[in-house]
Design an enzyme around this catalytic site. Structure first.
Site, mmCIF file in Angstrom:
data_model
loop_
_atom_site.group_PDB
_atom_site.id
_atom_site.type_symbol
_atom_site.label_atom_id
_atom_site.label_comp_id
_atom_site.label_asym_id
_atom_site.label_seq_id
_atom_site.Cartn_x
_atom_site.Cartn_y
_atom_site.Cartn_z
ATOM 1 N N CYS A 2 0.797 -1.058 0.206
ATOM 2 C CA CYS A 2 -0.032 -0.003 -0.414
ATOM 3 C C CYS A 2 0.986 1.451 -0.515
ATOM 4 O O CYS A 2 2.294 1.016 0.446
ATOM 5 C CB CYS A 2 -0.773 0.216 0.969
ATOM 6 S SG CYS A 2 -1.513 -1.559 1.549
ATOM 7 N N ARG A 27 0.946 2.226 -6.697
ATOM 8 C CA ARG A 27 1.270 0.881 -5.188
ATOM 9 C C ARG A 27 0.512 -0.403 -4.545
ATOM 10 O O ARG A 27 -0.111 -0.735 -3.901
ATOM 11 C CB ARG A 27 1.775 1.459 -3.929
ATOM 12 C CG ARG A 27 2.935 1.939 -4.249
ATOM 13 C CD ARG A 27 3.373 2.672 -2.353
ATOM 14 N NE ARG A 27 3.961 1.530 -1.816
ATOM 15 C CZ ARG A 27 4.714 0.755 -1.434
ATOM 16 N NH1 ARG A 27 6.004 1.128 -2.458
ATOM 17 N NH2 ARG A 27 4.919 0.173 -0.517
ATOM 18 N N TRP A 76 -3.481 -1.856 -1.419
ATOM 19 C CA TRP A 76 -3.360 -3.003 -2.246
ATOM 20 C C TRP A 76 -3.874 -3.704 -1.139
ATOM 21 O O TRP A 76 -3.669 -4.518 0.023
ATOM 22 C CB TRP A 76 -2.328 -3.221 -2.401
ATOM 23 C CG TRP A 76 -2.556 -4.136 -3.736
ATOM 24 C CD1 TRP A 76 -2.787 -4.144 -5.379
ATOM 25 C CD2 TRP A 76 -1.434 -5.452 -3.727
ATOM 26 N NE1 TRP A 76 -2.962 -5.346 -5.679
ATOM 27 C CE2 TRP A 76 -2.265 -6.168 -4.556
ATOM 28 C CE3 TRP A 76 -0.824 -5.963 -2.645
ATOM 29 C CZ2 TRP A 76 -1.609 -7.593 -5.258
ATOM 30 C CZ3 TRP A 76 -0.786 -7.468 -2.542
ATOM 31 C CH2 TRP A 76 -1.190 -8.170 -3.962
ATOM 32 N N ASN A 102 1.572 0.398 6.134
ATOM 33 C CA ASN A 102 1.566 -0.787 4.993
ATOM 34 C C ASN A 102 2.055 -1.865 5.046
ATOM 35 O O ASN A 102 3.408 -1.569 6.483
ATOM 36 C CB ASN A 102 2.825 0.130 3.816
ATOM 37 C CG ASN A 102 3.116 -1.479 2.882
ATOM 38 O OD1 ASN A 102 2.482 -1.758 2.500
ATOM 39 N ND2 ASN A 102 4.090 -0.277 2.844
ATOM 40 N N GLY A 103 1.812 -3.241 5.035
ATOM 41 C CA GLY A 103 3.336 -4.099 5.280
ATOM 42 C C GLY A 103 2.043 -5.818 6.070
ATOM 43 O O GLY A 103 0.521 -5.480 5.544
ATOM 44 N N GLU A 489 9.151 -21.304 -18.829
ATOM 45 C CA GLU A 489 9.400 -20.376 -18.424
ATOM 46 C C GLU A 489 10.292 -19.013 -19.033
ATOM 47 O O GLU A 489 10.492 -17.936 -19.081
ATOM 48 C CB GLU A 489 9.329 -19.933 -16.856
ATOM 49 C CG GLU A 489 9.455 -18.320 -16.219
ATOM 50 C CD GLU A 489 7.822 -17.854 -16.779
ATOM 51 O OE1 GLU A 489 6.895 -18.483 -17.159
ATOM 52 O OE2 GLU A 489 8.038 -16.767 -15.739
ATOM 53 N N LYS A 493 9.995 -15.477 -21.300
ATOM 54 C CA LYS A 493 10.200 -13.860 -20.874
ATOM 55 C C LYS A 493 11.893 -13.876 -22.203
ATOM 56 O O LYS A 493 11.004 -12.966 -22.414
ATOM 57 C CB LYS A 493 12.021 -14.492 -19.906
ATOM 58 C CG LYS A 493 10.825 -14.870 -18.019
ATOM 59 C CD LYS A 493 10.604 -13.608 -17.835
ATOM 60 C CE LYS A 493 8.130 -13.345 -18.049
ATOM 61 N NZ LYS A 493 7.398 -14.492 -17.231
ATOM 62 N N GLU A 496 9.099 -12.610 -24.964
ATOM 63 C CA GLU A 496 7.892 -11.680 -24.570
ATOM 64 C C GLU A 496 8.473 -10.064 -24.717
ATOM 65 O O GLU A 496 8.147 -9.509 -24.814
ATOM 66 C CB GLU A 496 7.315 -12.019 -23.750
ATOM 67 C CG GLU A 496 7.431 -12.267 -21.868
ATOM 68 C CD GLU A 496 6.677 -12.192 -21.014
ATOM 69 O OE1 GLU A 496 7.378 -12.777 -19.678
ATOM 70 O OE2 GLU A 496 5.079 -12.244 -21.938
ATOM 71 N N HIS A 512 12.968 -36.515 -30.588
ATOM 72 C CA HIS A 512 12.168 -37.569 -31.089
ATOM 73 C C HIS A 512 11.435 -36.751 -32.618
ATOM 74 O O HIS A 512 10.695 -36.683 -32.865
ATOM 75 C CB HIS A 512 10.910 -37.672 -30.318
ATOM 76 C CG HIS A 512 11.427 -39.194 -29.065
ATOM 77 N ND1 HIS A 512 11.701 -40.537 -29.904
ATOM 78 C CD2 HIS A 512 11.385 -38.574 -27.914
ATOM 79 C CE1 HIS A 512 11.564 -41.012 -28.445
ATOM 80 N NE2 HIS A 512 11.626 -40.208 -27.605
ATOM 81 N N LYS A 614 -1.362 -6.693 -20.274
ATOM 82 C CA LYS A 614 -0.675 -7.009 -18.430
ATOM 83 C C LYS A 614 -1.814 -7.731 -18.400
ATOM 84 O O LYS A 614 -1.797 -9.485 -17.898
ATOM 85 C CB LYS A 614 -0.682 -5.912 -17.622
ATOM 86 C CG LYS A 614 0.225 -6.263 -16.460
ATOM 87 C CD LYS A 614 0.883 -6.549 -16.062
ATOM 88 C CE LYS A 614 1.036 -7.977 -14.319
ATOM 89 N NZ LYS A 614 2.272 -8.765 -15.007
HETATM 90 O O1 M6R Z 1 -2.876 -12.871 -14.988
HETATM 91 P P1 M6R Z 1 -2.640 -14.156 -16.000
HETATM 92 O O2 M6R Z 1 -2.153 -14.609 -14.486
HETATM 93 O O3 M6R Z 1 -4.345 -14.937 -15.534
HETATM 94 O O4 M6R Z 1 -2.271 -14.054 -17.264
HETATM 95 C C1 M6R Z 1 -1.592 -15.076 -17.715
HETATM 96 C C2 M6R Z 1 -0.411 -14.438 -18.833
HETATM 97 O O5 M6R Z 1 -0.830 -14.047 -20.007
HETATM 98 C C3 M6R Z 1 0.524 -13.857 -18.560
HETATM 99 O O6 M6R Z 1 0.889 -15.626 -17.409
HETATM 100 C C4 M6R Z 1 1.640 -13.950 -19.270
HETATM 101 O O7 M6R Z 1 2.131 -15.011 -20.269
HETATM 102 C C5 M6R Z 1 2.407 -12.774 -18.962
HETATM 103 N N1 M6R Z 1 2.662 -12.189 -19.950
HETATM 104 C C6 M6R Z 1 4.212 -13.808 -19.024
HETATM 105 O O8 M6R Z 1 5.167 -13.120 -18.498
#
Ligand code: M6R
Length: 619
Positions: A2, A27, A76, A102-103, A489, A493, A496, A512, A614
C-alpha cells in the site's frame, strides 16, 4: 504494497495528502482514505469505488474541515476485501486514534482475538485495524501517543510501516516501521511541514531531502521538526538522502524499469506469500472458503490446474509437488484449451485456477465451466476480490504487490510459493505426509527467499553471459522434471521481452524430432540443477553438444559435473542449491535476468513489450 502519506503543518494539508496519494496509486488502488486533525477531532473519509477510489475521495474531501495535520492511504488489499469498510485509515473504539499501515501483521489473528475478548469492537476484516485498538489500550494507561506506539510496535510481528494520529495531540504524527519502507522529511517551504511517506513520489513535490527510518525506529513529526528514536527511546540520526530524480523515476526508485524493480522484489513477494501461513501448529493456506470445506478437500480424488502463460508454468511446477506429496492424479491444462474439450469433472475434482490478475478471460471461463460441471474451484490470484476470486469456491492470495511490468516475474514466484503451500496444506489435511516430513519441507521453504536473493545478486555475471548472445536469434531451452517448467518460463521471458525465438523442451523429447534442428552454433540453454533426472539430462546435453551446439547451463554452486556440460566456464549461470521441488523458485531467476539483459541490449522497452497486455480480457 500500500502507499502511505502523512503531513503536519502548513495551510494545504488536505491537498498535499490527495496529491501524494495520486502519486502512490501505482502501489495499489483498491481503496483510498484519509484522516484529518481538525478542531480537536478526527475527520475521516474513505472510498473504494472502482476504477478510481481516489476520485471518489477527492469529491468527499471537498467538504473537509481545515486541517492542521493528516494521514492518507491507498490500499492494495491483502487481508479483507477491497471495500470501504476495510479501507484505511482505521480508527480505535473512541474514534480519537487513527492509523495507516503498509505491510502484513503476522500475529493479527491472536491480536484480534485478544482485543475482541477484552471488549473492543473491530469494524474491518484487516490485519491492520488491531493496531489502532492496541494504541487505544496503551493511551488508556496515561502515556502519550509516542510511548503508546512504541509499546505497540514491541507487540507486532511481521512487516509494517505505520502512521498514527490522535485527536488529543494536535499537529503530531507518530510513525514506525519494520521491513516495510518509510521515509520522513520536512517541507522546503516556509511552513516546514512534517512529512511522512512510504516512498519518495508522495512527497517529492514538497521536499527533495528525506530520511529513511530503519527497523523498529519511531519518528515523531511536528511542523518544523522530525525526531527519530530507537525502540528503546534513544535518539537516532540518519544521513539525509538528497533526491535527484524526477517523479516517474522516483516511482521506480533506483531501477531503470519496473521489471528490474519487480525482479528485485521477488524475495519479499515470496516471503509475503508465506507469512502467517506456515505456523508452528500447522499450515493455513486458504484466505477465503466461500463454498469449500475441509471435508471437500479431503474427499478430492483428482486435481486439475488450469492457467495461461507464466501462471501455467507455475501450475506445471506444482503438478510435481501434488503428485509426490499427495499421491493424487494431477493434470495441468492451458485454460483456453481446457474449456473447449470435455474434461471429466465431478464433485470430487478440485480445479485450481492460477491467475495473477484474476481477470484473464480464458481462465475465468475455464473456472466457470468447471463449476458448472460440479467441480470444486479454488483460485490463486494476486488481486483480492478479482472476478475469479469472487466466483471461486475458495481463494488463496499471493501477496506479491502490484506488478506493473507486463512480464510476470515476482507474481510468478509468488504463485509457485502459494501452490507449494497449498500442496503441503492438502498433504497435512489428508494425512498424506507424516508431520516431521512436512516440518522438514517447511524449513526448506522458509529459507527460499534468501536463496532467491542470492541468485538475484549474481545479476552482473548473468549479464556477462547474455552479452555473448546479443545477436543470437534462436534458442533451445531444455530441462527435465521440475527443470522443464523452468525452461518453459525462461523461453517465454525471452520471447516476450527480447523478441527472440526460443523453444523449450523436456530434454528427453528432443530425440523424437527437434534434435534435427541442432547444428553447429545452435544455442541450447539447459537447466542442469540437480533433480532425479539429472543423469539423464546430462546425456541429453551430450547429444546436442556432439552435434555442435553451444551449451549454457544453469548449475548449482559447487556442481563441477554440471558446469562441465557447458561449452566453457563462461557459459555457466550459477544458482544456490535448494530442495528439488522448491528449486524452480531459484533456478528461474537467472533465466529472467538473461532475457532482461538481451532485451535491454537491443534497447527494447521491457515493461511494455510489443503486442502484449498485462491483463488479457479477450479470448
Ligand atoms: O493474469 P494471469 O496470470 O492470468 O495472466 C496469464 C498470462 O497472460 C501471463 O502470465 C503472461 O503470460 C505474462 N505476460 C507472462 O510474463
Amino acid at each position: 504494497m500500500c502507499g502511505i502519506i502523512g503531513v503536519t503543518g502548513g495551510s494545504g494539508v488536505t491537498e498535499l495528502l490527495l496529491d501524494g496519494l495520486a502519486r502512490l496509486e501505482y502501489r495499489g488502488y483498491d481503496s483510498a482514505g484519509l484522516v484529518l486533525q481538525a478542531e480537536g477531532t478526527l475527520w475521516r473519509a474513505r472510498d473504494a469505488t472502482k476504477p478510481s477510489p481516489l476520485e471518489g475521495l477527492r469529491k468527499v474531501a471537498e467538504d473537509a474541515p481545515v486541517a492542521t495535520a493528516g494521514i492518507g492511504h491507498t490500499r492494495w488489499a491483502t487481508h479483507g476485501h477491497p471495500n470501504e469498510g476495510n479501507a484505511h485509515p482505521h480508527l480505535d473504539c473512541t474514534g480519537r486514534v487513527a492509523i495507516i499501515h503498509n505491510g502484513i501483521i503476522e500475529n493479527w489473528r491472536e491480536l484480534r482475538a485478544r482485543l475482541l475478548e477484552s471488549g473492543h469492537v473491530l469494524a474491518s476484516d484487516t490485519d491492520s485495524e488491531a493496531i489502532a485498538h492496541l494504541v487505544e489500550e496503551e493511551l488508556a494507561t496515561g502515556v502519550d501517543l509516542t510511548a503508546a506506539v512504541r509499546a505497540v510496535v514491541g507487540e507486532l510481528r511481521g512487516a509494517f510501516a505505520l502512521g498514527v494520529v490522535s485527536a488529543d495531540e494536535p499537529e503530531t504524527i507518530v510513525a514506525a516501521r519494520r521491513v516495510s519502507p518509510l521515509l520522513v522529511g520536512l517541507g522546503d517551504s516556509e511552513a516546514r511541514e512534517g512529512l511522512l511517506a512510504s516512498d519518495i513520489p508522495a512527497i517529492l513535490g514538497r521536499t527533495r531531502t528525506v530520511w529513511a527510518l530503519e527497523d523498529d525506529e519511531i519518528a515523531v513529526l511536528r511542523p518544523g521538526s522530525v525526531e527519530i528514536t530507537s525502540l528503546a527511546g534513544d535518539p537516532v540520526e540518519h544521513p539525509a538522502i538528497e533526491v535527484g530524480w524526477d517523479l516517474e523515476a522516483a516511482e521506480r526508485g533506483d531501477y531503470d524499469d519496473f521489471m528490474s524493480k519487480e525482479m528485485a522484489e521477488q524475495p519479499q513477494a515470496v516471503t509475503a506469500t508465506l507469512v502467517g501461513r506456515l505456523l508452528p501448529e500447522g499450515i493455513l493456506a486458504l484466505d477465503e472458503m466461500h463454498r469449500l470445506t475441509d471435508g471437500d478437500l479431503q474427499a478430492v480424488d483428482k486435481v486439475f490446474i488450469v492457467a495461461c502463460g507464466s501462471s501455467y508454468h507455475a501450475g506445471l511446477m506444482a503438478k510435481y509437488a501434488i503428485e509426490r506429496w499427495l499421491h493424487l492424479p494431477a493434470e495441468i491444462d492451458i485454460a483456453s484449451e481446457f474449456r473447449y474439450r470435455d474434461p471429466v469433472l465431478d464433485g470430487r475434482t478440485l480445479v485450481v485456477g492460477v491467475s495473477q490478475s484474476g481477470e484473464t478471460v480464458d481462465t475465468t471461463e475455464a473456472m466457470r465451466h468447471a463449476r458448472s460441471e460440479g467441480a470444486k474451484v479454488l483460485v490463486i490470484s494476486n488481486v483480492v476480490d478479482s472476478s475469479m476470486a469472487r466466483e471461486a469456491d475458495g481463494v488463496l492470495y499471493t501477496r506479491a504487490g502490484p506488478e506493473i511490468g507486463v512480464a510476470a516475474t515476482k507474481t510468478h514466484l509468488a504463485q509457485i510459493a502459494a501452490l507449494e503451500v497449498l500442496a503441503l496444506y492438502l498433504a497435512q489435511l489428508r494425512g498424506a505426509l507424516p508431520g516431521p516430513a512436512i516440518a522438514g519441507l517447511l524449513d526448506h521453504l522458509r529459507g527460499v527467499p534468501d536463496l532467491i536473493g542470492e541468485a538475484l545478486a549474481r545479476d552482473e555475471a548473468v549479464a556477462g553471459v547474455a552479452a555473448r548472445f546479443v545477436d543470437t536469434r534462436d534458442f533451445f531451452y531444455l530441462g527435465r522434471h521440475v527443470g522443464f517448467p523452468v525452461a518453459l518460463e525462461g523461453a517465454l521471458k525471452l520471447k516476450e521481452i527480447a523478441y527472440v525465438r526460443a523453444e523449450a523442451y523436456p530434454a528427453g523429447e528432443l530425440k523424437h524430432g527437434p534434435i534435427a534442428l541442432i547444428e553447429p552454433g545452435t544455442v541450447v540453454l539447459a537447466v542442469a540443477t540437480r533433480n532425479r533426472l539429472w543423469d539423464k539430462l546430462k546425456s541429453n546435453i551430450q547429444e546436442v553438444r556432439s552435434r555442435g551446439a553451444t551449451v549454457v547451463v544453469v548449475a548449482q554452486d559447487g556442481d563441477g559435473d554440471s558446469a562441465a556440460e557447458a561449452s566453457s566456464p563462461e557459459h555457466v549461470l550459477w544458482v544456490p542449491p535448494t530442495e528439488e521441488l522448491f528449486s524452480p523458485l531459484v533456478d528461474v531467476v537467472p533465466l529472467q535476468q538473461f532475457a532482461y539483459h538481451l532485451a535491454r541490449a537491443h534497447g527494447y522497452d521491457v515493461d511494455r513489450p510489443r503486442n502484449l497486455a498485462k491483463t488479457v480480457t479477450v479470448e
